[in-house]
Design a protein around this motif. Structure first.
Motif, mmCIF file in Angstrom:
data_model
loop_
_atom_site.group_PDB
_atom_site.id
_atom_site.type_symbol
_atom_site.label_atom_id
_atom_site.label_comp_id
_atom_site.label_asym_id
_atom_site.label_seq_id
_atom_site.Cartn_x
_atom_site.Cartn_y
_atom_site.Cartn_z
ATOM 1 N N SER A 1 0.865 -1.183 0.000
ATOM 2 C CA SER A 1 0.000 0.000 0.000
ATOM 3 C C SER A 1 0.898 1.228 0.000
ATOM 4 C CB SER A 1 -0.959 0.010 1.188
ATOM 5 O OG SER A 1 -0.273 0.143 2.408
ATOM 6 N N PHE A 2 0.398 2.291 -0.657
ATOM 7 C CA PHE A 2 1.222 3.459 -0.928
ATOM 8 C C PHE A 2 0.540 4.729 -0.450
ATOM 9 C CE2 PHE A 2 2.625 0.142 -3.661
ATOM 10 C CZ PHE A 2 4.007 0.287 -3.678
ATOM 11 N N THR A 3 1.350 5.669 -0.011
ATOM 12 C CA THR A 3 0.805 6.920 0.505
ATOM 13 C C THR A 3 0.147 7.725 -0.611
ATOM 14 O OG1 THR A 3 2.968 7.961 0.218
ATOM 15 C CG2 THR A 3 2.447 7.131 2.399
ATOM 16 N N PHE A 4 -0.845 8.517 -0.202
ATOM 17 C CA PHE A 4 -1.522 9.372 -1.174
ATOM 18 C C PHE A 4 -0.561 10.422 -1.727
ATOM 19 C CE2 PHE A 4 -3.570 13.476 -1.941
ATOM 20 C CZ PHE A 4 -4.367 13.132 -3.021
ATOM 21 N N ASP A 5 0.169 11.095 -0.845
ATOM 22 C CA ASP A 5 1.077 12.162 -1.269
ATOM 23 C C ASP A 5 2.377 12.037 -0.483
ATOM 24 O OD1 ASP A 5 2.424 14.429 -2.024
ATOM 25 O OD2 ASP A 5 0.803 15.831 -1.587
ATOM 26 N N PRO A 6 3.364 11.297 -1.007
ATOM 27 C CA PRO A 6 4.592 11.041 -0.249
ATOM 28 C C PRO A 6 5.370 12.296 0.109
ATOM 29 C CG PRO A 6 4.830 10.360 -2.543
ATOM 30 C CD PRO A 6 3.383 10.668 -2.338
ATOM 31 N N ASP A 7 5.180 13.375 -0.650
ATOM 32 C CA ASP A 7 5.910 14.607 -0.361
ATOM 33 C C ASP A 7 5.347 15.345 0.856
ATOM 34 O OD1 ASP A 7 7.626 14.253 -2.530
ATOM 35 O OD2 ASP A 7 6.223 15.242 -3.903
ATOM 36 N N ARG A 8 4.140 14.949 1.282
ATOM 37 C CA ARG A 8 3.487 15.677 2.380
ATOM 38 C C ARG A 8 2.920 14.710 3.410
ATOM 39 N NH1 ARG A 8 1.764 18.359 -2.533
ATOM 40 N NH2 ARG A 8 2.508 20.499 -2.644
ATOM 41 N N SER A 9 3.620 13.611 3.652
ATOM 42 C CA SER A 9 3.131 12.611 4.596
ATOM 43 C C SER A 9 4.269 12.086 5.459
ATOM 44 C CB SER A 9 2.472 11.442 3.854
ATOM 45 O OG SER A 9 2.050 10.451 4.757
ATOM 46 N N GLU A 10 3.955 11.808 6.714
ATOM 47 C CA GLU A 10 4.926 11.168 7.594
ATOM 48 C C GLU A 10 4.919 9.651 7.423
ATOM 49 O OE1 GLU A 10 4.287 12.381 11.588
ATOM 50 O OE2 GLU A 10 4.672 14.512 11.187
ATOM 51 N N HIS B 1 -1.813 6.975 -10.379
ATOM 52 C CA HIS B 1 -2.057 7.653 -9.103
ATOM 53 C C HIS B 1 -1.337 8.998 -9.036
ATOM 54 C CE1 HIS B 1 -2.837 8.193 -4.866
ATOM 55 N NE2 HIS B 1 -1.555 8.466 -4.701
ATOM 56 N N PRO B 2 -2.012 10.049 -8.519
ATOM 57 C CA PRO B 2 -3.411 10.072 -8.088
ATOM 58 C C PRO B 2 -4.319 10.491 -9.240
ATOM 59 C CG PRO B 2 -2.361 12.109 -7.437
ATOM 60 C CD PRO B 2 -1.305 11.306 -8.161
ATOM 61 N N SER B 3 -5.418 9.809 -9.394
ATOM 62 C CA SER B 3 -6.382 10.188 -10.422
ATOM 63 C C SER B 3 -7.266 11.316 -9.897
ATOM 64 C CB SER B 3 -7.250 8.987 -10.806
ATOM 65 O OG SER B 3 -8.219 8.733 -9.801
ATOM 66 N N ALA B 4 -8.042 11.880 -10.802
ATOM 67 C CA ALA B 4 -8.965 12.948 -10.401
ATOM 68 C C ALA B 4 -10.028 12.450 -9.452
ATOM 69 C CB ALA B 4 -9.618 13.557 -11.641
ATOM 70 N N ALA B 5 -10.248 11.129 -9.390
ATOM 71 C CA ALA B 5 -11.266 10.577 -8.496
ATOM 72 C C ALA B 5 -10.889 10.727 -7.029
ATOM 73 C CB ALA B 5 -11.500 9.104 -8.828
ATOM 74 N N VAL B 6 -9.578 10.816 -6.730
ATOM 75 C CA VAL B 6 -9.156 10.938 -5.326
ATOM 76 C C VAL B 6 -8.351 12.204 -5.053
ATOM 77 C CG1 VAL B 6 -9.206 8.467 -4.877
ATOM 78 C CG2 VAL B 6 -7.098 9.507 -5.744
ATOM 79 N N CYS B 7 -8.017 12.945 -6.109
ATOM 80 C CA CYS B 7 -7.210 14.156 -5.938
ATOM 81 C C CYS B 7 -7.921 15.373 -6.520
ATOM 82 C CB CYS B 7 -5.840 13.970 -6.588
ATOM 83 S SG CYS B 7 -4.747 15.401 -6.461
ATOM 84 N N GLY C 1 -1.887 9.892 4.944
ATOM 85 C CA GLY C 1 -1.150 8.641 5.010
ATOM 86 C C GLY C 1 -1.379 7.812 3.764
ATOM 87 N N ARG C 2 -1.780 6.562 3.950
ATOM 88 C CA ARG C 2 -1.995 5.669 2.812
ATOM 89 C C ARG C 2 -3.465 5.616 2.380
ATOM 90 N NH1 ARG C 2 0.017 0.421 4.740
ATOM 91 N NH2 ARG C 2 0.204 1.320 6.821
ATOM 92 N N TYR C 3 -4.325 6.399 3.031
ATOM 93 C CA TYR C 3 -5.701 6.537 2.555
ATOM 94 C C TYR C 3 -5.696 7.151 1.144
ATOM 95 C CZ TYR C 3 -10.084 9.002 1.662
ATOM 96 O OH TYR C 3 -11.208 9.503 1.075
ATOM 97 N N ALA C 4 -6.500 6.616 0.260
ATOM 98 C CA ALA C 4 -6.660 7.064 -1.126
ATOM 99 C C ALA C 4 -5.435 6.772 -1.993
ATOM 100 C CB ALA C 4 -7.016 8.551 -1.209
ATOM 101 N N GLY C 5 -4.500 5.977 -1.476
ATOM 102 C CA GLY C 5 -3.373 5.527 -2.284
ATOM 103 C C GLY C 5 -3.621 4.130 -2.829
ATOM 104 N N PRO C 6 -2.756 3.641 -3.722
ATOM 105 C CA PRO C 6 -2.912 2.285 -4.258
ATOM 106 C C PRO C 6 -2.706 1.225 -3.176
ATOM 107 C CG PRO C 6 -1.469 3.614 -5.658
ATOM 108 C CD PRO C 6 -1.662 4.369 -4.386
ATOM 109 N N VAL C 7 -3.530 0.185 -3.200
ATOM 110 C CA VAL C 7 -3.385 -0.951 -2.293
ATOM 111 C C VAL C 7 -3.674 -2.217 -3.092
ATOM 112 C CG1 VAL C 7 -5.789 -0.753 -1.469
ATOM 113 C CG2 VAL C 7 -4.108 -1.996 -0.098
ATOM 114 N N GLY C 8 -2.801 -3.224 -2.977
ATOM 115 C CA GLY C 8 -3.036 -4.429 -3.758
ATOM 116 C C GLY C 8 -1.810 -5.305 -3.868
ATOM 117 N N TRP C 9 -1.628 -5.909 -5.043
ATOM 118 C CA TRP C 9 -0.574 -6.912 -5.198
ATOM 119 C C TRP C 9 -0.048 -6.941 -6.637
ATOM 120 C CZ3 TRP C 9 -1.498 -10.972 -8.660
ATOM 121 C CH2 TRP C 9 -2.835 -11.132 -9.060
#
Length: 418
Positions: free
Chosen positions: A90-99, A322-328, A348-356
Protein backbone atom coordinates in the motif's frame (compact mmCIF):
# COMPACT_ATOMS: atom_id res chain seq x y z
CA UNK A 1 14.24 -7.57 6.15
CA UNK A 2 16.77 -6.71 3.47
CA UNK A 3 18.16 -9.32 1.12
CA UNK A 4 21.52 -9.54 -0.59
CA UNK A 5 20.37 -10.45 -4.08
CA UNK A 6 23.89 -11.00 -5.35
CA UNK A 7 24.23 -14.15 -3.20
CA UNK A 8 20.80 -15.08 -1.86
CA UNK A 9 18.12 -16.85 -3.83
CA UNK A 10 14.68 -17.86 -2.63
CA UNK A 11 12.55 -20.84 -3.49
CA UNK A 12 8.81 -20.67 -4.02
CA UNK A 13 6.43 -23.60 -4.34
CA UNK A 14 2.81 -23.44 -5.50
CA UNK A 15 0.48 -26.38 -4.95
CA UNK A 16 -3.19 -26.88 -5.75
CA UNK A 17 -5.33 -27.31 -2.63
CA UNK A 18 -8.97 -28.20 -1.97
CA UNK A 19 -11.37 -25.28 -1.58
CA UNK A 20 -10.21 -23.68 1.70
CA UNK A 21 -13.59 -22.06 2.38
CA UNK A 22 -13.64 -18.55 3.79
CA UNK A 23 -10.19 -17.11 3.14
CA UNK A 24 -10.36 -14.69 6.06
CA UNK A 25 -10.31 -17.69 8.44
CA UNK A 26 -6.58 -18.01 7.78
CA UNK A 27 -5.65 -14.49 8.84
CA UNK A 28 -3.17 -14.66 11.68
CA UNK A 29 -3.68 -13.09 15.09
CA UNK A 30 0.09 -12.81 15.48
CA UNK A 31 2.70 -11.73 12.99
CA UNK A 32 2.29 -9.95 9.65
CA UNK A 33 -0.92 -10.79 7.79
CA UNK A 34 -2.59 -9.34 4.70
CA UNK A 35 -5.77 -9.84 2.69
CA UNK A 36 -7.25 -8.88 -0.66
CA UNK A 37 -10.70 -10.44 -1.15
CA UNK A 38 -13.71 -9.83 -3.40
CA UNK A 39 -16.74 -12.07 -3.93
CA UNK A 40 -15.01 -14.79 -1.91
CA UNK A 41 -11.99 -14.79 -4.24
CA UNK A 42 -8.50 -13.41 -3.72
CA UNK A 43 -5.98 -14.33 -1.09
CA UNK A 44 -4.68 -13.99 2.43
CA UNK A 45 -0.94 -13.71 3.07
CA UNK A 46 1.02 -14.67 6.17
CA UNK A 47 4.50 -13.85 7.38
CA UNK A 48 7.15 -11.66 5.81
CA UNK A 49 10.18 -12.78 3.82
CA UNK A 50 11.19 -9.31 2.70
CA UNK A 51 9.93 -5.77 3.16
CA UNK A 52 10.61 -2.57 1.25
CA UNK A 53 9.62 0.83 2.59
CA UNK A 54 9.75 3.69 0.15
CA UNK A 55 8.13 6.95 -0.87
CA UNK A 56 7.23 6.06 -4.44
CA UNK A 57 5.64 3.07 -6.23
CA UNK A 58 8.21 3.35 -9.04
CA UNK A 59 11.02 2.47 -6.61
CA UNK A 60 8.98 -0.42 -5.24
CA UNK A 61 8.44 -1.75 -8.76
CA UNK A 62 12.19 -1.77 -9.42
CA UNK A 63 12.83 -3.50 -6.07
CA UNK A 64 10.21 -6.18 -6.71
CA UNK A 65 11.55 -6.88 -10.21
CA UNK A 66 14.94 -7.61 -8.64
CA UNK A 67 13.42 -9.76 -5.90
CA UNK A 68 11.33 -11.73 -8.41
CA UNK A 69 14.42 -12.34 -10.53
CA UNK A 70 15.99 -14.17 -7.56
CA UNK A 71 13.06 -16.52 -6.93
CA UNK A 72 13.11 -20.10 -8.21
CA UNK A 73 9.48 -21.18 -8.55
CA UNK A 74 8.03 -24.68 -8.78
CA UNK A 75 4.31 -24.72 -9.52
CA UNK A 76 1.53 -27.23 -10.04
CA UNK A 77 -0.42 -24.39 -11.71
CA UNK A 78 2.06 -22.80 -14.14
CA UNK A 79 0.74 -19.63 -15.71
CA UNK A 80 -2.46 -19.45 -13.66
CA UNK A 81 -3.30 -15.81 -12.87
CA UNK A 82 -2.07 -14.67 -9.47
CA UNK A 83 -0.60 -18.00 -8.33
CA UNK A 84 3.07 -17.13 -8.74
CA UNK A 85 5.09 -15.46 -5.93
CA UNK A 86 3.70 -12.04 -5.19
CA UNK A 87 4.26 -8.85 -3.23
CA UNK A 88 1.52 -7.05 -1.33
CA UNK A 89 1.62 -3.31 -0.74
CA UNK A 90 0.00 0.00 0.00
CA UNK A 91 1.22 3.46 -0.93
CA UNK A 92 0.81 6.92 0.51
CA UNK A 93 -1.52 9.37 -1.17
CA UNK A 94 1.08 12.16 -1.27
CA UNK A 95 4.59 11.04 -0.25
CA UNK A 96 5.91 14.61 -0.36
CA UNK A 97 3.49 15.68 2.38
CA UNK A 98 3.13 12.61 4.60
CA UNK A 99 4.93 11.17 7.59
CA UNK A 100 3.77 7.69 6.52
CA UNK A 101 5.85 5.56 4.18
CA UNK A 102 4.70 3.25 1.44
CA UNK A 103 5.34 -0.45 1.95
CA UNK A 104 5.73 -3.54 -0.24
CA UNK A 105 5.92 -6.93 1.50
CA UNK A 106 6.85 -10.38 0.19
CA UNK A 107 4.83 -12.84 2.31
CA UNK A 108 5.95 -16.32 3.36
CA UNK A 109 2.62 -18.02 2.67
CA UNK A 110 -0.22 -17.11 0.31
CA UNK A 111 -3.54 -18.97 0.36
CA UNK A 112 -5.75 -18.07 -2.56
CA UNK A 113 -8.79 -19.02 -4.59
CA UNK A 114 -9.98 -17.73 -7.96
CA UNK A 115 -12.18 -19.07 -10.73
CA UNK A 116 -12.79 -22.39 -9.00
CA UNK A 117 -9.06 -23.01 -8.45
CA UNK A 118 -7.45 -22.83 -4.99
CA UNK A 119 -3.75 -22.82 -4.23
CA UNK A 120 -1.06 -22.21 -1.65
CA UNK A 121 2.28 -20.58 -2.44
CA UNK A 122 5.16 -20.68 0.02
CA UNK A 123 8.33 -18.68 -0.37
CA UNK A 124 11.60 -18.24 1.47
CA UNK A 125 15.31 -18.98 1.47
CA UNK A 126 14.52 -22.54 2.64
CA UNK A 127 11.81 -25.02 1.76
CA UNK A 128 8.69 -24.80 3.91
CA UNK A 129 5.92 -27.13 4.93
CA UNK A 130 3.23 -27.53 2.29
CA UNK A 131 0.57 -28.09 4.94
CA UNK A 132 -2.16 -25.46 5.25
CA UNK A 133 -1.63 -23.32 8.36
CA UNK A 134 -4.23 -23.58 11.12
CA UNK A 135 -7.42 -21.60 10.69
CA UNK A 136 -10.28 -20.52 12.86
CA UNK A 137 -8.41 -18.46 15.46
CA UNK A 138 -10.93 -16.61 17.60
CA UNK A 139 -11.79 -13.13 16.33
CA UNK A 140 -11.84 -10.39 18.95
CA UNK A 141 -14.77 -7.98 18.79
CA UNK A 142 -13.98 -4.35 19.64
CA UNK A 143 -15.32 -3.16 23.01
CA UNK A 144 -15.81 0.13 24.87
CA UNK A 145 -15.74 2.16 21.67
CA UNK A 146 -15.62 5.95 21.61
CA UNK A 147 -16.22 7.85 18.37
CA UNK A 148 -14.06 10.97 18.47
CA UNK A 149 -13.79 14.05 16.31
CA UNK A 150 -10.98 13.93 13.79
CA UNK A 151 -8.68 16.68 12.65
CA UNK A 152 -11.51 19.24 12.57
CA UNK A 153 -15.18 19.68 13.40
CA UNK A 154 -17.95 19.21 10.83
CA UNK A 155 -18.62 22.97 10.82
CA UNK A 156 -14.98 23.86 10.14
CA UNK A 157 -14.80 21.21 7.41
CA UNK A 158 -17.89 22.63 5.69
CA UNK A 159 -16.33 26.11 5.85
CA UNK A 160 -13.25 24.71 4.09
CA UNK A 161 -15.48 23.11 1.45
CA UNK A 162 -16.88 26.57 0.83
CA UNK A 163 -13.35 27.97 0.42
CA UNK A 164 -12.44 25.26 -2.08
CA UNK A 165 -15.63 25.77 -4.09
CA UNK A 166 -14.84 29.49 -4.24
CA UNK A 167 -11.37 28.67 -5.62
CA UNK A 168 -12.90 26.39 -8.23
CA UNK A 169 -15.28 29.13 -9.34
CA UNK A 170 -12.34 31.47 -9.96
CA UNK A 171 -10.91 28.92 -12.40
CA UNK A 172 -7.75 28.21 -10.37
CA UNK A 173 -8.64 24.51 -10.28
CA UNK A 174 -11.44 22.42 -11.85
CA UNK A 175 -12.03 19.78 -9.18
CA UNK A 176 -10.67 19.02 -5.70
CA UNK A 177 -11.29 15.88 -3.65
CA UNK A 178 -11.46 16.94 -0.01
CA UNK A 179 -11.38 14.37 2.79
CA UNK A 180 -11.97 14.38 6.53
CA UNK A 181 -11.32 11.91 9.32
CA UNK A 182 -12.81 10.41 12.47
CA UNK A 183 -11.05 8.51 15.26
CA UNK A 184 -12.48 5.46 17.00
CA UNK A 185 -10.88 4.44 20.27
CA UNK A 186 -11.46 1.01 21.84
CA UNK A 187 -10.87 -0.44 25.30
CA UNK A 188 -8.04 -2.62 23.98
CA UNK A 189 -6.07 -3.43 20.82
CA UNK A 190 -8.29 -3.63 17.74
CA UNK A 191 -8.41 -6.92 15.84
CA UNK A 192 -8.12 -6.06 12.15
CA UNK A 193 -9.25 -9.61 11.31
CA UNK A 194 -12.63 -8.83 12.90
CA UNK A 195 -13.00 -5.82 10.62
CA UNK A 196 -12.01 -7.81 7.52
CA UNK A 197 -14.55 -10.52 8.32
CA UNK A 198 -17.36 -8.00 8.80
CA UNK A 199 -16.47 -6.09 5.62
CA UNK A 200 -16.20 -9.23 3.47
CA UNK A 201 -19.65 -10.31 4.60
CA UNK A 202 -21.39 -6.95 4.27
CA UNK A 203 -19.66 -5.58 1.15
CA UNK A 204 -18.88 -8.66 -0.97
CA UNK A 205 -18.68 -6.72 -4.27
CA UNK A 206 -15.95 -4.45 -2.90
CA UNK A 207 -12.25 -5.28 -2.60
CA UNK A 208 -11.66 -5.89 1.12
CA UNK A 209 -8.03 -5.16 1.93
CA UNK A 210 -5.67 -5.46 4.89
CA UNK A 211 -2.06 -4.35 4.49
CA UNK A 212 0.18 -3.22 7.34
CA UNK A 213 -2.70 -1.99 9.52
CA UNK A 214 -4.58 -0.33 6.65
CA UNK A 215 -8.00 -1.97 6.41
CA UNK A 216 -11.17 -1.30 4.45
CA UNK A 217 -13.52 -2.31 1.64
CA UNK A 218 -13.11 -0.22 -1.50
CA UNK A 219 -15.37 -0.22 -4.57
CA UNK A 220 -12.71 1.32 -6.81
CA UNK A 221 -10.19 -0.70 -8.83
CA UNK A 222 -7.28 1.50 -9.87
CA UNK A 223 -5.80 -1.09 -12.24
CA UNK A 224 -5.84 -4.79 -12.97
CA UNK A 225 -3.28 -6.30 -15.34
CA UNK A 226 -3.94 -9.82 -16.49
CA UNK A 227 -1.70 -10.87 -19.34
CA UNK A 228 -1.95 -8.15 -21.96
CA UNK A 229 -5.22 -6.64 -20.74
CA UNK A 230 -5.52 -3.76 -18.26
CA UNK A 231 -8.77 -2.66 -16.62
CA UNK A 232 -9.45 0.40 -14.48
CA UNK A 233 -12.76 1.17 -12.75
CA UNK A 234 -13.44 4.88 -12.30
CA UNK A 235 -15.92 5.91 -9.62
CA UNK A 236 -16.84 9.56 -9.18
CA UNK A 237 -20.25 11.06 -8.57
CA UNK A 238 -22.11 9.73 -5.55
CA UNK A 239 -25.52 9.78 -3.95
CA UNK A 240 -26.34 8.39 -0.50
CA UNK A 241 -28.70 5.43 -0.35
CA UNK A 242 -30.94 4.40 2.51
CA UNK A 243 -32.69 1.25 1.23
CA UNK A 244 -35.29 1.46 4.02
CA UNK A 245 -36.46 4.96 3.14
CA UNK A 246 -35.44 5.74 -0.44
CA UNK A 247 -36.28 4.36 -3.87
CA UNK A 248 -32.97 3.30 -5.45
CA UNK A 249 -34.33 3.72 -8.99
CA UNK A 250 -35.30 7.31 -8.25
CA UNK A 251 -31.88 7.94 -6.71
CA UNK A 252 -30.15 6.36 -9.71
CA UNK A 253 -32.05 8.64 -12.10
CA UNK A 254 -31.19 11.61 -9.91
CA UNK A 255 -27.49 10.69 -10.01
CA UNK A 256 -27.40 10.05 -13.76
CA UNK A 257 -28.93 13.47 -14.51
CA UNK A 258 -26.95 15.47 -11.94
CA UNK A 259 -24.75 17.95 -13.81
CA UNK A 260 -22.50 18.26 -10.76
CA UNK A 261 -21.91 14.49 -10.50
CA UNK A 262 -21.59 13.95 -14.24
CA UNK A 263 -18.96 16.72 -14.47
CA UNK A 264 -17.06 15.25 -11.52
CA UNK A 265 -17.13 11.82 -13.18
CA UNK A 266 -15.95 13.13 -16.54
CA UNK A 267 -12.88 14.74 -14.92
CA UNK A 268 -11.99 11.40 -13.30
CA UNK A 269 -12.47 9.35 -16.48
CA UNK A 270 -10.40 11.77 -18.53
CA UNK A 271 -7.53 11.71 -16.03
CA UNK A 272 -7.35 7.89 -15.96
CA UNK A 273 -7.63 7.55 -19.75
CA UNK A 274 -4.92 10.16 -20.28
CA UNK A 275 -2.55 8.48 -17.79
CA UNK A 276 -3.14 4.98 -19.15
CA UNK A 277 -2.89 5.86 -22.85
CA UNK A 278 0.95 5.87 -23.12
CA UNK A 279 1.02 2.26 -21.86
CA UNK A 280 -1.66 0.91 -24.22
CA UNK A 281 -1.73 0.06 -27.91
CA UNK A 282 -5.54 0.19 -27.86
CA UNK A 283 -8.12 1.45 -25.37
CA UNK A 284 -11.86 1.36 -24.84
CA UNK A 285 -13.42 4.26 -22.91
CA UNK A 286 -17.24 4.02 -22.68
CA UNK A 287 -19.04 7.20 -23.69
CA UNK A 288 -21.34 7.24 -20.67
CA UNK A 289 -21.13 5.79 -17.15
CA UNK A 290 -23.20 3.06 -15.57
CA UNK A 291 -24.61 3.05 -12.04
CA UNK A 292 -22.81 0.98 -9.39
CA UNK A 293 -25.03 0.14 -6.44
CA UNK A 294 -23.57 -0.52 -2.97
CA UNK A 295 -25.52 -1.00 0.26
CA UNK A 296 -24.90 2.60 1.35
CA UNK A 297 -24.36 4.64 -1.85
CA UNK A 298 -24.78 4.73 -5.62
CA UNK A 299 -21.80 5.71 -7.82
CA UNK A 300 -21.34 6.71 -11.43
CA UNK A 301 -18.99 4.05 -12.76
CA UNK A 302 -16.89 3.61 -15.92
CA UNK A 303 -14.66 0.61 -16.70
CA UNK A 304 -11.75 1.55 -18.97
CA UNK A 305 -9.87 -1.28 -20.70
CA UNK A 306 -6.67 -1.32 -22.70
CA UNK A 307 -4.14 -3.62 -24.37
CA UNK A 308 -0.91 -2.94 -22.48
CA UNK A 309 2.79 -2.94 -23.17
CA UNK A 310 4.05 -6.29 -21.76
CA UNK A 311 6.95 -4.51 -20.07
CA UNK A 312 4.66 -2.48 -17.80
CA UNK A 313 3.77 -4.28 -14.57
CA UNK A 314 0.54 -3.76 -12.66
CA UNK A 315 2.53 -1.80 -10.07
CA UNK A 316 4.11 0.43 -12.72
CA UNK A 317 0.64 1.13 -14.14
CA UNK A 318 -0.67 1.95 -10.65
CA UNK A 319 2.21 4.39 -10.20
CA UNK A 320 1.34 6.06 -13.51
CA UNK A 321 -2.36 6.35 -12.66
CA UNK A 322 -2.06 7.65 -9.10
CA UNK A 323 -3.41 10.07 -8.09
CA UNK A 324 -6.38 10.19 -10.42
CA UNK A 325 -8.96 12.95 -10.40
CA UNK A 326 -11.27 10.58 -8.50
CA UNK A 327 -9.16 10.94 -5.33
CA UNK A 328 -7.21 14.16 -5.94
CA UNK A 329 -8.78 16.48 -8.49
CA UNK A 330 -7.76 18.23 -11.67
CA UNK A 331 -5.35 19.64 -12.68
CA UNK A 332 -3.51 17.18 -10.43
CA UNK A 333 -0.74 19.44 -9.15
CA UNK A 334 -3.08 22.35 -8.41
CA UNK A 335 -5.60 20.09 -6.67
CA UNK A 336 -2.89 18.44 -4.59
CA UNK A 337 -1.62 21.84 -3.47
CA UNK A 338 -5.14 22.86 -2.39
CA UNK A 339 -5.52 19.59 -0.45
CA UNK A 340 -2.17 20.11 1.27
CA UNK A 341 -3.01 23.69 2.24
CA UNK A 342 -6.61 23.29 3.38
CA UNK A 343 -7.34 19.68 4.33
CA UNK A 344 -5.37 19.96 7.61
CA UNK A 345 -4.51 16.27 8.04
CA UNK A 346 -2.06 13.65 6.85
CA UNK A 347 -3.93 11.18 4.63
CA UNK A 348 -1.15 8.64 5.01
CA UNK A 349 -2.00 5.67 2.81
CA UNK A 350 -5.70 6.54 2.56
CA UNK A 351 -6.66 7.06 -1.13
CA UNK A 352 -3.37 5.53 -2.28
CA UNK A 353 -2.91 2.29 -4.26
CA UNK A 354 -3.38 -0.95 -2.29
CA UNK A 355 -3.04 -4.43 -3.76
CA UNK A 356 -0.57 -6.91 -5.20
CA UNK A 357 1.78 -7.71 -8.07
CA UNK A 358 3.12 -11.13 -9.02
CA UNK A 359 6.43 -12.26 -10.50
CA UNK A 360 5.00 -11.93 -14.06
CA UNK A 361 3.95 -8.32 -13.48
CA UNK A 362 0.25 -9.18 -13.31
CA UNK A 363 -1.78 -7.95 -10.38
CA UNK A 364 -4.57 -5.83 -8.98
CA UNK A 365 -4.33 -2.43 -7.32
CA UNK A 366 -7.40 -0.82 -5.80
CA UNK A 367 -7.68 2.63 -4.24
CA UNK A 368 -7.64 2.52 -0.44
CA UNK A 369 -11.06 4.02 0.24
CA UNK A 370 -13.82 3.26 2.80
CA UNK A 371 -11.20 2.29 5.34
CA UNK A 372 -8.92 3.31 8.15
CA UNK A 373 -5.45 2.94 9.62
CA UNK A 374 -4.45 1.14 12.81
CA UNK A 375 -0.94 2.22 13.82
CA UNK A 376 1.47 0.05 15.87
CA UNK A 377 1.99 2.81 18.44
CA UNK A 378 -1.78 3.15 19.07
CA UNK A 379 -3.27 -0.33 18.47
CA UNK A 380 -6.41 0.54 20.41
CA UNK A 381 -7.55 3.17 17.92
CA UNK A 382 -8.26 3.52 14.22
CA UNK A 383 -8.32 6.66 12.10
CA UNK A 384 -11.15 6.54 9.54
CA UNK A 385 -11.23 8.57 6.32
CA UNK A 386 -13.88 9.68 3.83
CA UNK A 387 -13.79 12.21 1.00
CA UNK A 388 -15.82 13.70 -1.81
CA UNK A 389 -15.19 15.47 -5.08
CA UNK A 390 -15.84 19.20 -5.17
CA UNK A 391 -16.76 21.08 -8.34
CA UNK A 392 -18.15 24.55 -8.97
CA UNK A 393 -21.70 23.81 -7.83
CA UNK A 394 -20.90 21.65 -4.80
CA UNK A 395 -22.91 22.32 -1.63
CA UNK A 396 -21.05 22.00 1.72
CA UNK A 397 -23.98 20.37 3.56
CA UNK A 398 -24.50 17.82 0.78
CA UNK A 399 -20.77 17.02 0.71
CA UNK A 400 -20.77 16.48 4.48
CA UNK A 401 -23.69 14.06 4.10
CA UNK A 402 -21.73 12.20 1.42
CA UNK A 403 -18.76 11.72 3.75
CA UNK A 404 -21.10 10.37 6.44
CA UNK A 405 -22.39 7.76 3.97
CA UNK A 406 -18.81 6.80 3.11
CA UNK A 407 -17.85 6.38 6.77
CA UNK A 408 -20.69 3.89 7.17
CA UNK A 409 -18.90 0.66 6.07
CA UNK A 410 -16.19 1.04 8.70
CA UNK A 411 -18.60 2.21 11.40
CA UNK A 412 -20.71 -0.89 10.66
CA UNK A 413 -17.64 -3.13 10.83
CA UNK A 414 -16.78 -1.65 14.22
CA UNK A 415 -20.34 -2.06 15.46
CA UNK A 416 -21.07 1.65 15.68
CA UNK A 417 -23.78 1.66 12.97
CA UNK A 418 -26.45 -0.71 11.71
Amino acid sequence: MSLDFSTKRMRATTVAIPDPGLLQRFLSASGPTSAFIRRGEGFVALGEVARFETDYPDAADVWWAEVADHIDHDSELPGAYGTSPLAVGSFTFDPDRSEERSVLVVPEVVIGTRGGQSWMTTIGPRSRSLELPPSGERLVAPTHLDLLEGSMSERIWMDIVGEVVALIRTGEVDKVVLARDLVVKAGGPLDARWLVNRLVNRYPTCWTYLVDGLVGATPELLIRRQGGLATSRVLAGTVSLDPQNTDSLVKAAELATSSKDVAEHEFAVESVARALEPYCSAMNVPESPSILRLPNVLHLSTDITGVTDPGSSALALAAALHPSAAVCGTPTFAARDVISELESMDRGRYAGPVGWVDSFGDGEWAIALRGGQIKPETPEQIQLFAGCGLVADSDPAAELAETKAKFLPMLQALGLAD
